[in-house]
Design an enzyme around this catalytic site. Structure first.
Site, short mmCIF file in Angstrom:
data_model
loop_
_atom_site.label_atom_id
_atom_site.label_comp_id
_atom_site.label_asym_id
_atom_site.label_seq_id
_atom_site.Cartn_x
_atom_site.Cartn_y
_atom_site.Cartn_z
N HIS A 12 0.81 -1.22 0.00
CA HIS A 12 0.00 0.00 0.00
C HIS A 12 0.84 1.26 0.00
CE1 HIS A 12 -2.50 -2.84 2.72
NE2 HIS A 12 -2.84 -3.03 1.46
N TYR A 32 1.68 1.02 13.85
CA TYR A 32 2.13 2.00 12.87
C TYR A 32 1.89 3.40 13.42
CZ TYR A 32 0.63 -1.51 9.29
OH TYR A 32 0.40 -2.62 8.52
#
Length: 189
Positions: free
Chosen positions: A62, A132
């Protein structure tokens, strides 16, 4: 923190600088001043947690286009993952190059992912958990992706891919991305 440059321009492996005693250890995992001193974007817009039930699970590849391009600081907090990034910046000397790094709860290592890098990982253990810190808000209209098994990149995933989303399975091959797709202007394969 210990910043180690990777072979991809602007991407870093970040190891902890532990202060240990009889209780265990203490270490800084993020510092805006230290990130800025290394030329890295210190913005944190979102923090995300990804949990993977089964080893072999793959998420990615991504990235987001400008003006919503994301930086990521990725760390495995439980289990282990194999984290892969691809430089998607046409003006970069490492354009279309990739690396893979093993991130584990035991090595406490993080990977700094610059803007316009495709990112994905494979869970190497059951119950792998990944945190993240993301430098931009998730913006679906700017989201892009690449196939994890694109023969152009020939990424060597450590395990057979056993679990993957339909979305990730159906990202295009690099050769199918239209020339002129926003930031990815000069892809020719």
């Amino acid at each position: 923190m210990i910043f180690t440059a990777t072979e991809l321009q602007d991407a870093y492996i970040i190891d902890l600088e532990e202060r240990s005693d009889h209780r265990g250890f203490f270490a800084r995992t993020f510092c805006a001043q230290e990130f800025e001193a290394h030329g890295l974007k210190p913005t944190v817009a979102q923090c995300n947690l990804s949990y993977n039930y089964k080893k072999g699970t793959l998420r990615g590849m991504h990235y987001q286009l400008k003006p919503a391009a994301e930086t990521k600081l990725v760390r495995c907090t439980k289990g282990a993952i194999y984290d892969v990034i691809i430089d998607m910046r046409p003006d970069s000397p490492t354009f279309l190059s990739h690396i893979g790094v093993e991130l584990t709860a035991d090595n406490h290592r993080a990977l700094y992912v610059p803007e316009m890098f495709a990112h994905g990982y494979q869970a190497l253990t059951d119950d792998a958990e990944v945190v993240y810190q993301v430098g931009e808000f998730y913006t679906p209209g700017y989201e892009r992706g690449l196939r994890y098994d694109d023969p152009f990149f020939n990424i060597e995933w450590p395990l057979e891919v056993t679990v993957i989303s339909e979305k990730d399975l159906n990202w295009p091959l690099l050769s199918m991305i239209p020339i002129g797709d926003a930031e990815v202007l000069s892809i020719t394969v």
